[in-house]
Design an enzyme around this catalytic site. Structure first.
Site, PDB file in Angstrom:
ATOM      1  N   ALA A   9     -44.962   7.643  59.030  1.00  0.00           N
ATOM      2  CA  ALA A   9     -43.740   7.589  59.841  1.00  0.00           C
ATOM      3  C   ALA A   9     -43.735   8.731  60.849  1.00  0.00           C
ATOM      4  O   ALA A   9     -44.382   9.760  60.662  1.00  0.00           O
ATOM      5  CB  ALA A   9     -42.504   7.675  58.944  1.00  0.00           C
ATOM      6  N   ASP A  10     -42.988   8.512  61.919  1.00  0.00           N
ATOM      7  CA  ASP A  10     -42.747   9.558  62.908  1.00  0.00           C
ATOM      8  C   ASP A  10     -41.342   9.360  63.452  1.00  0.00           C
ATOM      9  O   ASP A  10     -40.941   8.222  63.744  1.00  0.00           O
ATOM     10  CB  ASP A  10     -43.764   9.492  64.047  1.00  0.00           C
ATOM     11  N   THR A  11     -40.585  10.442  63.559  1.00  0.00           N
ATOM     12  CA  THR A  11     -39.202  10.367  64.025  1.00  0.00           C
ATOM     13  C   THR A  11     -39.047  11.191  65.298  1.00  0.00           C
ATOM     14  O   THR A  11     -39.578  12.296  65.397  1.00  0.00           O
ATOM     15  CB  THR A  11     -38.238  10.900  62.942  1.00  0.00           C
TER      16      THR A  11
END
Length: 193
Positions: free
Chosen positions: A74-76
């Site tokens: 994931a990347d936010t």
């Protein structure tokens, strides 16, 4: 196979992501490969960057996956006026970001990739967050007491600044923390069918 038959791997150093995934009552291992670049092509739309980076992270693990492994990357990113705000480089940068977010609504986008040896699914989740106008004192207090240098947009919604500054949220609260767990639950269950 069912979800319980898979060995779930969370590829993240984030304590928040670990806490959120634990909330789904899933057994998982944390596995982090060093040195994975989080670069993206110039000119890419800000909303597409976290999705792209989550795919890049997943591809770094592809050769190490076993038959029953299920990997979550994931990347936010915080996006204000079409521009991506990453993690601040120092306290002054954190203050600058918080001043920019003050009194405005921004988007938080998390890109997630779920992958197995022979299958990949990538998606993005967006949440709108509105901040009240923040005073210099509030920003200084937050930065000096919470040191948000490891957080996109220089804030954690679950921390003091979220309690005093966030006036509304449209979408997943957990997405703003860094992992849209409700959507991940649904996607994991679809993925293994």
């Amino acid at each position: 196979m069912e979800l319980k038959d898979y060995h779930i791997i969370l590829a993240s150093n984030s304590p928040r992501r670990r806490e959120l995934l634990r909330g789904l009552d899933l057994d998982f291992e944390v596995r982090v490969l060093p040195g994975i670049a989080e670069d993206h092509p110039d000119g890419m739309r800000a909303e597409d960057i976290p999705v792209f980076i989550s795919k890049e992270k997943a591809s770094a693990y592809k050769d190490s996956l076993e038959a029953n492994d299920l990997l979550i990357t994931a990347d936010t990113m915080v996006i204000l006026d079409g521009k991506a705000l990453g993690k601040p480089k120092d306290d002054d940068d954190a203050r600058r970001m918080l001043h920019a977010l003050s009194g405005k609504t921004h988007h938080v986008v998390t890109g997630v990739t779920i992958s197995a040896k022979d299958k990949v699914r990538t998606f993005g989740v967006s949440t709108d967050v509105a901040f009240k106008p923040l005073s210099d004192e509030e920003i200084d207090y937050y930065v000096s007491h919470y040191h948000p240098l490891d957080k996109a947009g220089a804030y954690g919604i679950q921390e003091w600044i979220g309690f005093v500054g966030v006036t509304s949220i449209h979408g997943s609260y957990f997405n703003v923390m860094g992992l849209p767990v409700q959507r991940i639950w649904d996607e994991l269950n679809k993925f293994v069918k």
